[in-house]
Every structure is written in structure tokens, then in C-alpha cells.
Design an enzyme around this catalytic site. Structure first.
Site, mmCIF file in Angstrom:
data_model
loop_
_atom_site.group_PDB
_atom_site.id
_atom_site.type_symbol
_atom_site.label_atom_id
_atom_site.label_comp_id
_atom_site.label_asym_id
_atom_site.label_seq_id
_atom_site.Cartn_x
_atom_site.Cartn_y
_atom_site.Cartn_z
ATOM 1 N N LYS A 230 53.808 21.140 41.701
ATOM 2 C CA LYS A 230 53.718 22.451 40.732
ATOM 3 C C LYS A 230 53.233 21.992 39.353
ATOM 4 O O LYS A 230 53.349 20.996 39.048
ATOM 5 C CB LYS A 230 55.438 22.628 40.741
ATOM 6 C CG LYS A 230 56.004 23.824 40.016
ATOM 7 C CD LYS A 230 55.924 24.989 40.791
ATOM 8 C CE LYS A 230 56.533 26.318 39.757
ATOM 9 N NZ LYS A 230 56.148 27.555 40.439
ATOM 10 N N CYS B 162 46.407 31.050 36.974
ATOM 11 C CA CYS B 162 47.684 31.884 37.309
ATOM 12 C C CYS B 162 47.342 33.256 36.466
ATOM 13 O O CYS B 162 47.077 33.166 35.253
ATOM 14 C CB CYS B 162 48.397 30.872 36.504
ATOM 15 S SG CYS B 162 50.228 31.915 36.798
ATOM 16 N N LYS C 115 41.088 25.082 39.961
ATOM 17 C CA LYS C 115 41.329 26.213 40.669
ATOM 18 C C LYS C 115 40.952 27.337 40.131
ATOM 19 O O LYS C 115 41.344 27.531 38.940
ATOM 20 C CB LYS C 115 43.040 25.787 40.871
ATOM 21 C CG LYS C 115 43.435 27.081 41.830
ATOM 22 C CD LYS C 115 44.949 26.749 42.037
ATOM 23 C CE LYS C 115 45.685 27.537 42.916
ATOM 24 N NZ LYS C 115 47.052 27.128 43.372
ATOM 25 N N CYS D 43 43.495 58.229 68.524
ATOM 26 C CA CYS D 43 42.128 58.141 68.638
ATOM 27 C C CYS D 43 41.277 59.215 68.670
ATOM 28 O O CYS D 43 40.280 59.686 67.610
ATOM 29 C CB CYS D 43 41.560 57.423 69.916
ATOM 30 S SG CYS D 43 42.034 58.254 71.222
#
Length: 399
Positions: free
Chosen positions: A46, A139, A177, A351
């Protein structure tokens, strides 16, 4: 476990391609240890931050988007970073490496615009024994007014500066990241690689607003009548994750950790095919538990055996040469819908409706039997997707 599942990044060996991503399942040492015992190759903690930046979390911080069968398609969170001081994570990383010397422990860190804080976090995690550092520059909801997380990750210069700060003081690999919430993820990748990033991971969550209660007009998730834009994850974001990994693999000559919407072994194969050397999994673990690793690894084992490939590394990037721009596709390629399993047709007429209103009106029902007019059908494939029973299929030939 078979050696055929082994992979690596930056010289770090992984017993299989599955790493727990930085998320609630890695919020403490005990949870990470439990997961590693079950077979995960590693974990990203974390996100650790400076003690003065730690904040609490709202009681109601998750919301979901459901399919009609009540299964979860999308997941949103407005959760923050770790609740533990950096000293806790120093000890946790140290103890995890002692107990699991062959597992990979990656320390996720985030700070504000203070160079010394980024460097302090990185140095302390390196000294504790972390195998690599992951810089959380992505984030989408934590302290965005303080220009942290994705607010940094959207800016090439700021992303490069932070990467360079950390690169200057540590010797272990730096993974950056990246956020999908940018105009061009390739530009951000180039900037951080030039600044010293040894690997990339993507995607972090997609900024989203899950919904609105139409009776109270309160946005979701409701926190005392209010909400905030959060991070969207789950199976619904896999196409975005695949796109971002493929775009990075097209320009970056560094290892890539694929993230986003991974819940089964087939997803991992897809990510590796577009350039990922391994994957990080978070939301699926939150919704199903650490034990999903058992069926994932079993599926991967059976896949490599069935395909007769030496190991998973053989498929990394296998699809990249087949990804191009729309204008370079073969517009002469002929494909048309056909009735593949007529006995399954229930005459629901889905369809027929979509083809007549959004297609070329090629579908008809004659004596309660579905037919496709090959003169009108241009192979758009819409009918094959809306049919609930798989009656229709797209058949292609080179024109």
C-alpha cells in the site's frame, strides 16, 4: 509450480507473473504474508507516504457498477494511502523479505513536491530490503488539490524530476506507475525513462464518478450527502489497460507491469501478448480474496502445456505487430454474419431490431426462421454481439 511460469523484470526473478498491486489487499504485513504463502510471486505495498501526509478515510468509500445479473463490472474507490507511518513499513518490508526471500517486495511511495521527502522514503525502503521502488505518480483522487498523484503524473517535467530525484539516491530499480488520465501516455513514459525509470507499471485507476442517486441526487459513493471523483477499476477498465500497455510497449524498451481489470488467467495472457512482462492484480482480490491465485496459476499452467510453448516469456509482445491505426487496416477484407446455430434461436428479434435500426437491414424472419441477406450485410458484427444465445457468427474471407 512449473518453471514455465517464471518471468522477470530488471533482473528480478518472479516465480510466476502475478503480483499483488498496491491496494487494500496489501495494506498490512499480515495480509501480504498470507497472499505470498498462497502462491503470489510478490506484492506492492500500500502506498507509503510521509507521516505528515497520512489522512483518514471516509466510511463509505467504494461504489460498484453491476451487470444485470448483479455481478460487478466496475469498481470505484476514493480511498487514500496507507494509515501506517513509514517506520511500520520499514519493519514490514524487512520481515517479509526475511520470511519470503524468494518473493518480490516492491515498496510503493508517494510524496508532494519536496525532493527530500521522495528521497527519504525511497532510501528507507531500500535500506529495509525492498526489491524495487514504485513511484505512485497516478492516483486520481488523493490530495489532487495539493498537486500529488495523477496531478504530477500528467506533467512530463514533474514526473521526470521526481524520477530523477529518486534515481539519484537509490540503487534498486525504480518503477513508475503511470496514469491513463493523460492525452499521451507515451510522452510521459519517455520522460520518466530518460530520467532513470527502469520499468513502468500501468494503469492506475481511471478517474470517474460512479453514479447519482436519482431520488436524492447525491453522487455515489455517498459520504454524508456528498462525494468526490474517484478511481475506477475492475473488469470494465481492462480495454483501457491493454491499450496503455500496448502503447508503452511500442515506444519503451523497459519492462512493463500490466494492470487493470485482471481477474482470470486469460487476462494475463492478453496483457503479456501486448507487451507486459508481468501483471499486478488488485480489485479482483478485493472482491474475491487472495485465493484466486490458485485457479489463475492452474489456468496458466494448462495454457503453456496446451500451446506447447517453452515458457510465458515466449508470448510477451506477440500481438504488438498486429496493432496498427484504423487507416492501415485492410478495408477490402470481407466478413459477413451468418446463422451458425439456428436451433438456439428463440425469435427474440434483438438482431432484427438492431440491424434494421443501426445496421443495413440485412436480417429478416421468414416463417419464424432467421435469415441474413448476404447482399445487404456488410459484416459490422453488431448482431452477433446482441444475440443472447450465440445464434449468429461472423464469417470472414479475404476480398
Amino acid at each position: 509450480m512449473s518453471r514455465k511460469l517464471q518471468t522477470s523484470f530488471c533482473g528480478i526473478q518472479l516465480e510466476n507473473p502475478c503480483i499483488l498491486s498496491s491496494a487494500p489487499p496489501t495494506q498490512n504485513k499480515e495480509g501480504i504474508a498470507k497472499a505470498l504463502r498462497l502462491g503470489w510471486a510478490g506484492a506492492v505495498t500500500k502506498t507509503c507516504t510521509c507521516d505528515d501526509l497520512i489522512t483518514g478515510d471516509a466510511a463509505n468509500r467504494f461504489a460498484v457498477l453491476r451487470h444485470s445479473d448483479r455481478s460487478i463490472a466496475g469498481f470505484e474507490n476514493i480511498e487514500g494511502l496507507t494509515h501506517y507511518p513509514i517506520s511500520y513499513w520499514e519493519q514490514a518490508v524487512r520481515e517479509l523479505k526475511q520470511e519470503f526471500p524468494n518473493k518480490v517486495i516492491i515498496a510503493s511511495i508517494m510524496a508532494d513536491d519536496r525532493c527530500e521527502k521522495w528521497q527519504e522514503l525511497a532510501l528507507r525502503m531500500e535500506a529495509a530490503g525492498a526489491d524495487a521502488i514504485e513511484l505512485n505518480l497516478s492516483c486520481p483522487h488523493f490530495r489532487i488539490e495539493s498537486a500529488m498523484g495523477a496531478e504530477i503524473g500528467k506533467n512530463e517535467d514533474q514526473s521526470a524530476n521526481i524520477t530523477a530525484w529518486v534515481k539519484k539516491v537509490v540503487n534498486i530499480p525504480i518503477i513508475v506507475k503511470l496514469t491513463p488520465n493523460v492525452n499521451n501516455i507515451q510522452n510521459i513514459a519517455r520522460a520518466v525513462i530518460q530520467a532513470g525509470a527502469a520499468a513502468l507499471s500501468t494503469i492506475n485507476t481511471v478517474q470517474a464518478l460512479m453514479g447519482v442517486d436519482i431520488d436524492t441526487f447525491e453522487p455515489l459513493p455517498i459520504v454524508d450527502g456528498h462525494s468526490a471523483f474517484g478511481g475506477y477499476s475492475g473488469s470494465a477498465v481492462k480495454p483501457i489497460g491493454l491499450r496503455c500497455v500496448a502503447q508503452l510497449a511500442q515506444v519503451a524498451k523497459v519492462p512493463i507491469h500490466g494492470i487493470g481489470g485482471i481477474s482470470k488467467w486469460q487476462d494475463i495472457i492478453e496483457y503479456m501478448a501486448v507487451g507486459a512482462c508481468c501483471v499486478q492484480i488488485g480489485t479482483a482480490v478485493m472482491l474475491n480474496g487472495y485465493q484466486i491465485i490458485t485457479t489463475i496459476l492452474q489456468g496458466l499452467e494448462e495454457y503453456v502445456e496446451r500451446k506447447g510453448i517453452a515458457d510465458l516469456n515466449a508470448i510477451i509482445g506477440a500481438s504488438l505487430s498486429k496493432i496498427t491505426v484504423r487507416e492501415r487496416l485492410n478495408m477490402a477484407w470481407g466478413a459477413q454474419s451468418a446463422v451458425a446455430v439456428p436451433e438456439k434461436c428463440t425469435n427474440c428479434a434483438k438482431c432484427f431490431i438492431v440491424c434494421s435500426e443501426s445496421g443495413k437491414a440485412a436480417i429478416q424472419f421468414i416463417d419464424k426462421r432467421i435469415t441474413v441477406d448476404q447482399e445487404l450485410c456488410d459484416g459490422c458484427s453488431l448482431c452477433t454481439h446482441v444475440c443472447p444465445h450465440g445464434v449468429l457468427a461472423l464469417l470472414g474471407v479475404i476480398g
